[in-house]
Design an enzyme around this catalytic site. Structure first.
Site, PDB file in Angstrom:
ATOM      1  CE  LYS A  93      -2.549  -0.040   3.521  1.00  0.00           C
ATOM      2  NZ  LYS A  93      -3.233   0.886   4.465  1.00  0.00           N
TER       3      LYS A  93
ATOM      4  NE  ARG B  52      -7.010   1.269  10.672  1.00  0.00           N
ATOM      5  CZ  ARG B  52      -5.920   1.891  11.124  1.00  0.00           C
ATOM      6  NH1 ARG B  52      -5.976   2.552  12.236  1.00  0.00           N
ATOM      7  NH2 ARG B  52      -4.798   1.825  10.443  1.00  0.00           N
TER       8      ARG B  52
ATOM      9  NE  ARG C  54       9.298  -5.504   7.212  1.00  0.00           N
ATOM     10  CZ  ARG C  54       8.304  -4.637   7.063  1.00  0.00           C
ATOM     11  NH1 ARG C  54       8.100  -4.091   5.877  1.00  0.00           N
ATOM     12  NH2 ARG C  54       7.542  -4.311   8.070  1.00  0.00           N
TER      13      ARG C  54
ATOM     14  NE  ARG D 234      10.468  -3.717  12.252  1.00  0.00           N
ATOM     15  CZ  ARG D 234       9.442  -2.906  12.111  1.00  0.00           C
ATOM     16  NH1 ARG D 234       9.495  -1.701  12.617  1.00  0.00           N
ATOM     17  NH2 ARG D 234       8.378  -3.264  11.443  1.00  0.00           N
TER      18      ARG D 234
ATOM     19  NE  ARG E  62       1.357  -5.213  11.858  1.00  0.00           N
ATOM     20  CZ  ARG E  62       2.413  -5.029  11.066  1.00  0.00           C
ATOM     21  NH1 ARG E  62       3.473  -5.807  11.154  1.00  0.00           N
ATOM     22  NH2 ARG E  62       2.411  -4.063  10.188  1.00  0.00           N
TER      23      ARG E  62
END
Ligand SMILES: [Zn+2]
Length: 244
Positions: free
Chosen positions: A36, A111, A150, A183, A194
């Site tokens: 995004k 949201r 990542r 992380r 999430r």
């Protein structure tokens, strides 16, 4: 009248930036890791849109000390969540600003269906409407693979991806030789959480905008350039329909 319509369109082509005919009011939806952010950057450049990301605009309103910014600051200073009505107010300040008269790109808002209804009502009062809701989709497993791949350098935050952009040496930053870590945000369990939150918040919104014929879906498993081309083509079509 077909004649004047043709004239208008040829003028548009003659003046080249093809996409400045009417305002472009867009919402960007999509899970974390679907690309995004990249698309938002490109769309801002393409169409010269005001980019309104919830977190950024809240910080900005606070820094500028607008009326709602001051309200938001009170909550933040007390360590409280900023309530919906204040967030909506701040977003609407952005939408109504002079800079956003030709269009805006909302990211992270709405949201909830309640926020979507508030937005619809408010811009309706200004005799404006949404052009489209761009939804960039990718399967959960792909998102999890991307985000959990990542690795971030502990010293300067350089980011690698063990699948798509690996460092030359395992666990070591190419640029400064410091250690690479995953992380907490990128751990699989966190990413799954999430994604759960995202799906719970977003599916009612997707339905809401689908009913209004505004939703356009894009395949986030494609390359960023392919997704970008597809979005541009979709917007071009919408604008031609708009002119007719
Ligand atoms: Zn580094």
């Amino acid at each position: 009248m077909p004649g004047s319509r043709f004239l208008r369109r040829s003028e548009v082509h003659a003046n080249s930036p093809v996409f400045t005919v009417s305002e472009l009011n867009l919402i960007l939806l999509g899970p974390p890791g679907a690309g995004k952010g990249t698309q938002a950057e490109r769309l801002q450049e393409d169409f010269d849109l005001v980019y309104i990301a919830t977190g950024d605009i809240l910080r900005k309103a606070v820094a500028e000390g607008t009326e709602l910014g001051q309200k938001a600051k009170e909550y933040m200073d007390n360590g409280d969540l900023v309530p919906d009505e204040v967030i909506i107010g701040v977003i609407l300040e952005g939408v109504e600003s002079e800079a956003a008269q030709d269009g805006f790109l909302l990211d992270g808002f709405p949201r909830s269906v309640g926020q979507a209804e508030a937005l619809e009502e408010d811009i309706g009062r200004l005799e404006r409407r949404l052009t489209a809701v761009l939804c960039i989709e990718a399967p959960d497993e792909e998102i999890i693979r991307r985000l959990s791949g990542r690795r971030t350098c502990v010293k300067s935050g350089h980011v690698y991806n063990i699948h798509t952009d690996p460092p030359k040496h395992d666990e070591v930053c190419d640029q400064d030789g410091s250690r690479l870590v995953q992380r907490d945000d990128d751990r699989e369990a966190t990413v799954r959480k999430r994604l759960d939150v995202y799906h719970r918040q977003t599916s009612p919104l997707v339905e809401f905008y689908e009913e209004r014929g505004l939703l356009r879906r894009f395949d986030g498993t494609r390359s960023p350039t392919e997704v970008h081309d597809h979005i541009r083509a979709t917007i071009a079509t919408l604008r031609l329909e708009d002119e007719l």
